[in-house]
Design a protein around this motif. Structure first.
Motif, mmCIF file in Angstrom:
data_model
loop_
_atom_site.group_PDB
_atom_site.id
_atom_site.type_symbol
_atom_site.label_atom_id
_atom_site.label_comp_id
_atom_site.label_asym_id
_atom_site.label_seq_id
_atom_site.Cartn_x
_atom_site.Cartn_y
_atom_site.Cartn_z
ATOM 1 N N SER A 55 0.826 -1.216 0.000
ATOM 2 C CA SER A 55 0.000 0.000 0.000
ATOM 3 C C SER A 55 0.856 1.260 0.000
ATOM 4 N N LEU A 56 2.062 1.176 0.550
ATOM 5 C CA LEU A 56 2.982 2.313 0.561
ATOM 6 C C LEU A 56 3.756 2.443 -0.750
ATOM 7 N N GLY A 57 3.617 1.450 -1.611
ATOM 8 C CA GLY A 57 4.319 1.485 -2.880
ATOM 9 C C GLY A 57 5.760 1.019 -2.804
ATOM 10 N N LEU A 58 6.124 0.352 -1.721
ATOM 11 C CA LEU A 58 7.495 -0.141 -1.594
ATOM 12 C C LEU A 58 7.742 -1.345 -2.499
ATOM 13 N N LEU A 59 6.684 -2.076 -2.795
ATOM 14 C CA LEU A 59 6.767 -3.205 -3.725
ATOM 15 C C LEU A 59 6.115 -2.804 -5.031
ATOM 16 N N SER A 60 6.674 -3.270 -6.114
ATOM 17 C CA SER A 60 6.024 -3.066 -7.410
ATOM 18 C C SER A 60 4.714 -3.833 -7.401
ATOM 19 N N LYS A 61 3.840 -3.482 -8.303
ATOM 20 C CA LYS A 61 2.555 -4.183 -8.408
ATOM 21 C C LYS A 61 2.823 -5.671 -8.615
ATOM 22 N N ARG A 111 -2.786 -12.764 -4.644
ATOM 23 C CA ARG A 111 -1.490 -12.177 -4.997
ATOM 24 C C ARG A 111 -0.465 -13.275 -5.243
ATOM 25 N N GLN A 112 0.399 -13.020 -6.206
ATOM 26 C CA GLN A 112 1.469 -13.958 -6.540
ATOM 27 C C GLN A 112 2.792 -13.204 -6.477
ATOM 28 N N ASP A 158 10.358 -10.279 -5.533
ATOM 29 C CA ASP A 158 9.517 -9.637 -4.518
ATOM 30 C C ASP A 158 9.949 -10.056 -3.114
ATOM 31 N N VAL A 159 10.197 -11.339 -2.941
ATOM 32 C CA VAL A 159 10.628 -11.859 -1.646
ATOM 33 C C VAL A 159 11.962 -11.223 -1.246
#
Length: 154
Positions: A30-36, A45-46, A51-52
């Motif tokens: 939600s903070l945008g720290l991860l790409s979509k 979600r996958q 991402d990990v």
């Protein structure tokens, strides 16, 4: 690691692999720290190994008490292979200065609490300089006939 495959992972598997609980993963998203992140047809979600890895980076940054804004900036620098290490160093040193300031403030709070505790009789009576100070009723109570300034100066 919980599994030997390289993804995609559902949120529970990603959580187990990176050591960040699912609620925090959603918060970082939600903070945008991860790409979509991708999702299945049913909307789950996958997460990829990348991402990990980013979640581990965030977790490690939090363990150094970096703010979310600092972590966001560090993530951008980490992804930028043409970054200047001076930018990373600046963030780290600024944060170290902030930690030093906070440590000094905490040490001051600790000394004040120890002085207040020293002034407290610790008996069955209700009079307590610790409570008085927290309530800002009278500042430091009469502590063995010393003034507030004398108590702070010790």
């Amino acid at each position: 690691m919980c599994s030997t495959f390289d993804g995609p992972f559902n949120i529970g598997q990603a959580s187990a692999r990176c050591g960040v609980n699912a609620k925090m993963i959603r918060h970082y998203e939600s903070l945008g720290l991860l790409s979509k992140v991708g999702s299945t047809d049913s909307g789950y979600r996958q997460y990829t190994e990348k991402d990990v890895h980013m979640l581990r980076f965030i977790r490690r940054g939090r363990s150094f008490d970096f703010s979310m804004a600092e972590i966001s900036e560090l993530l951008k620098l980490w992804r930028n292979k043409r970054r200047a290490s001076s930018d990373v160093k600046r963030i780290a040193l600024t944060h170290a200065d902030d930690l030093s300031r906070r440590i000094e403030e905490m040490e001051s709070m600790k000394r004040t609490l120890e002085r207040l505790a020293d002034c407290c009789q610790g008996d069955q009576r209700p009079d307590c300089p610790i409570i008085d100070e927290l309530a800002e009723l009278s500042g430091f109570a009469d502590c063995h006939h010393r003034s507030k300034a004398q108590v702070l100066a010790t």
